[in-house]
Structures are given as C-alpha cells and as structure tokens.
Design an enzyme around this catalytic site. Structure first.
Site, PDB file in Angstrom:
ATOM      1  N   ASP A  97       0.838  -1.203   0.000  1.00  0.00           N
ATOM      2  CA  ASP A  97       0.000   0.000   0.000  1.00  0.00           C
ATOM      3  C   ASP A  97       0.870   1.250   0.000  1.00  0.00           C
ATOM      4  OD1 ASP A  97      -2.184  -1.636   0.031  1.00  0.00           O
ATOM      5  OD2 ASP A  97      -2.723  -1.258   2.138  1.00  0.00           O
TER       6      ASP A  97
ATOM      7  N   LEU B 239     -21.840  -1.871   6.862  1.00  0.00           N
ATOM      8  CA  LEU B 239     -22.402  -0.612   6.368  1.00  0.00           C
ATOM      9  C   LEU B 239     -21.585   0.599   6.835  1.00  0.00           C
ATOM     10  CD1 LEU B 239     -26.026  -1.710   7.256  1.00  0.00           C
ATOM     11  CD2 LEU B 239     -25.192  -1.363   4.931  1.00  0.00           C
TER      12      LEU B 239
ATOM     13  N   ASP C  35     -11.321  -5.170   6.177  1.00  0.00           N
ATOM     14  CA  ASP C  35     -10.495  -6.387   6.286  1.00  0.00           C
ATOM     15  C   ASP C  35     -10.245  -6.736   7.757  1.00  0.00           C
ATOM     16  OD1 ASP C  35     -10.346  -6.432   3.516  1.00  0.00           O
ATOM     17  OD2 ASP C  35      -8.561  -5.160   3.504  1.00  0.00           O
TER      18      ASP C  35
ATOM     19  N   GLY D  41      -6.582  -9.939   0.974  1.00  0.00           N
ATOM     20  CA  GLY D  41      -6.304 -11.271   1.493  1.00  0.00           C
ATOM     21  C   GLY D  41      -5.295 -11.222   2.622  1.00  0.00           C
TER      22      GLY D  41
ATOM     23  N   SER E 255      -9.333  -0.268  14.585  1.00  0.00           N
ATOM     24  CA  SER E 255      -8.373  -0.110  13.473  1.00  0.00           C
ATOM     25  C   SER E 255      -8.439   1.282  12.841  1.00  0.00           C
ATOM     26  CB  SER E 255      -8.589  -1.195  12.414  1.00  0.00           C
ATOM     27  OG  SER E 255      -9.637  -0.837  11.538  1.00  0.00           O
TER      28      SER E 255
ATOM     29  N   GLY F 144      -2.793   3.805   8.434  1.00  0.00           N
ATOM     30  CA  GLY F 144      -2.252   2.630   7.751  1.00  0.00           C
ATOM     31  C   GLY F 144      -3.249   1.488   7.687  1.00  0.00           C
TER      32      GLY F 144
ATOM     33  N   SER G 121      -2.523  -0.721  11.478  1.00  0.00           N
ATOM     34  CA  SER G 121      -3.554  -0.333  12.452  1.00  0.00           C
ATOM     35  C   SER G 121      -4.199  -1.543  13.133  1.00  0.00           C
ATOM     36  CB  SER G 121      -4.631   0.507  11.757  1.00  0.00           C
ATOM     37  OG  SER G 121      -5.361  -0.292  10.836  1.00  0.00           O
TER      38      SER G 121
HETATM   39  O1  RIB Z   1      -9.157  -3.162   1.806  1.00  0.00           O
HETATM   40  C1  RIB Z   1      -7.994  -2.382   1.813  1.00  0.00           C
HETATM   41  C2  RIB Z   1      -7.010  -2.952   0.854  1.00  0.00           C
HETATM   42  O2  RIB Z   1      -7.531  -2.839  -0.455  1.00  0.00           O
HETATM   43  C3  RIB Z   1      -5.678  -2.266   0.808  1.00  0.00           C
HETATM   44  O3  RIB Z   1      -4.751  -2.838   1.672  1.00  0.00           O
HETATM   45  C4  RIB Z   1      -5.280  -2.356  -0.658  1.00  0.00           C
HETATM   46  O4  RIB Z   1      -4.109  -3.043  -0.862  1.00  0.00           O
HETATM   47  C5  RIB Z   1      -6.467  -2.989  -1.360  1.00  0.00           C
HETATM   48  O5  RIB Z   1      -6.287  -4.326  -1.531  1.00  0.00           O
END
Ligand code: RIB
Length: 328
Positions: free
Chosen positions: A23, A231, A263, A51, A293, A298, A302
């Site tokens: 990122d 949401l 994520d 992932g 987070s 980041g 985070s």
């Molecule tokens: O969901 C966030 C992620 O989306 C980031 O880390 C970026 O790499 C994309 O995959």
C-alpha cells in the site's frame, strides 16, 4: 505448484486464499484537477491487499493461518513474504512468479475517507491448479476465506474445494464486481459484502435499511445461508436462512484512517468463527476490532493484537473484553 517454503504439520485453523499488495498511502488535502500539481502533507508505505490484511488480522488475534497468495520476484514480494512470516503465518502455499508484486496507491482525505487503485501484478499468477495442489494442507483447516482481488476462476476453485472438503467458505466479494456469479455466492457459508458490493451483486439500491434487507434476501434466496452486510458508519446487518435478522450498531469513534477497516472486520470475524464463537458474538467483536483499526493510520499497521484489543475494550468498560477468544 512451485512453492518457496515447506512446513510440515504446522497446526492451522484458517486458510486465506487471496491477494497481497504493497500500500502506497498518500494523505491528501484535496485531489489535483487536470494538469495541476499539488503537495500532499504525508505519505506512508505499508503491507496490504485484502487477502493478506484479513490473514494478518486473524493471526494477530491468535489464529493459526495458512495463506495462499502469489508475490512477484521484486523487493515488494520479498518484503511481503517477510511480513507474513513475521506475523506467524504459514507460508507453505505462497507462490512466487516472475514480475512485479501487487501494489495499491491509496489516497486518504482529511475526513479519513479513502480511494484505492489496485494493480494486481503477481496476484494474477494465483491459478485454480494452485488451489488443487494445496488441497492437502487446506483440508486440515476449519475455514476458508476468499476475496476478489485474484482471478475469479481461482476464487471459484477455492469455493469448490471448500465444498468438496466440507470446509465452510467465507467470501468477501470485494472489490465490487458484476462478474461474480450468484451460483458461486450460494455455495459459501458466509458472504460479507459492504453496501456498494451488495448493490452491485443484486442490482438493488442499499441506501435504506429496508433496501439492505431486500438485497440481502436475494443472496439468501440464491442459497447462501448467512449474509453479513458491513455498512461502515451505519453498522452491520446479519440475515440468515434460519430467520436471524440482527443489527449491530456502529462504535462511536473519531476515525483517523478507515483504510483496511473492512479487512480488520473480516479477519477478526474469521478468528472468532474458527475459535467456535457464535456468529452474533463474532460480529460484535469484529465490529469493535474494525473500530479500533480506524483510530490509527495505515492498513495492517492499524491492526492490534489480542492483548491490545482487550485493553482497549477494558478501558471503555466494554463487556467484550471478557470474551474467551481474547484470553488465550
Ligand atoms: O481493503 C484495503 C485494501 O484494499 C488495501 O490494503 C489495498 O491493498 C487494497 O487491496
């Protein structure tokens, strides 16, 4: 499949089959207009990819995670492998191909909202036959987690393998795409879209609670037993084929950077499921973990570990601090 590492009899509970990215996060005051150059106050580089983020969140909370992903033979790929290893993730299904690793230029505005571009790179090198080749290792795990930043046919192979082995599959249909077949979704034990992904999947607007429920109903009727819609600041809604209709209210928090919060939510929920928690308690914890987070900059940077999460909850006198999955 040519893998780089082999670890025999490593105890694992979750398989994540998905992407990894580096990122490149720019904190902006505004977007430049065409032909304009502007200065941004800050930049950070960090590990990402939906992932890898989900795998790292689950691992930091204490799950044993095996990750199937594909890196390039560049510096980003090497650093990604080191990062996964540093987080205690089993690397025996990590593949390397010639070329550049996945990257994600990300722009975060002063309101902490983000815009993300992904360049898949080596993530495209993860193939259906890699999933088949990893079947033995995957068969020892209790949950398969997938997203859509790799080839759709590889995701389909992962879902089919889960079905064949009797392992529940959690699908996060992100990034949003119209190319996802509802028949695939129907084979997953849990589908976890955000509101825009749900809207694209079903063709139903998701602005109101009633619309969200109607759209989720489409996925239930297609055959997926659990639809969990994140949401953002509007909370979380879980509908199940047995009639559960649960709303989880959002945490009130001052966000600093929302990148990767979805994520964090999924990684934490996967951890809770694999520890045997009920869906509702898992969602409550995931909701809190995602909120935590967004209080730091980041993506993976985070994500806190179980002890940090527990003390954050305790400081807020939150009953979830007592959850057994944070006390192992
Ligand atoms: O969901 C966030 C992620 O989306 C980031 O880390 C970026 O790499 C994309 O995959």
């Amino acid at each position: 499949m040519q893998t780089l590492w082999f670890q025999e009899e490593w105890p694992v509970s979750i398989t994540v089959i998905g992407s990894n990215n580096t990122d490149l996060i720019t904190y902006i005051t505004r977007f430049p207009v065409e032909g304009e150059t502007i200065e941004a106050p800050d930049f950070e580089i960090g590990f990402g990819g939906k992932g890898a983020n989900q795998a790292v969140a689950a691992a930091r909370l204490g799950s044993e995670v095996i990750m199937m992903t594909c890196v390039g033979d560049d510096a980003f790929g090497a650093a990604t492998i080191e990062n996964l290893a540093h987080n205690g993730i089993d690397l025996s299904l990590v593949k390397q191909v010639h070329g550049t690793s996945g990257v994600a230029p990300i722009f975060v505005d002063p309101d902490s909202h983000n815009r993300i571009i992904i360049v898949k790179g080596a993530n495209n090198g993860l193939l259906p036959e890699d999933v088949e080749a990893g079947a033995h290792a995957i068969s020892k795990t209790s949950l398969i987690v997938c997203q859509l930043e790799i080839r759709m046919e590889t995701v389909a192979a992962a879902i089919a393998l889960g079905k064949r082995l009797g392992i529940p599959v959690l699908l996060n249909p992100a990034p949003a795409t119209k190319d996802l077949d509802l028949e695939l979704v129907a084979q997953c034990a849990y589908v976890m879209p955000n509101e825009s992904e749900l809207e694209l999947l079903t063709g139903i607007a998701t602005e109101t609670e009633e619309q969200v429920k109607r759209a989720a109903q489409v996925l239930l009727e297609a055959g997926c037993p659990n639809v969990i819609v994140t949401l953002g600041s509007r909370g979380v809604r879980w509908l199940s084929h047995t009639g559960d209709d649960v709303f989880i209210a959002p945490f009130s928090i001052d966000p600093v950077d929302t990148t990767g919060a979805g994520d964090a939510f999924i990684g934490c929920f996967a951890h809770c499921l694999s520890e045997g928690l009920e869906v509702r308690e898992g969602l409550e914890l995931a909701n809190a973990y995602a909120a935590l987070s967004v209080t730091a900059r980041g993506t993976q940077k985070s994500y806190r570990d179980a002890q940090e999460f527990r003390s954050w909850l305790s400081d807020r006198d939150h009953v979830l601090a007592e959850s057994p999955v944070l006390h192992r």
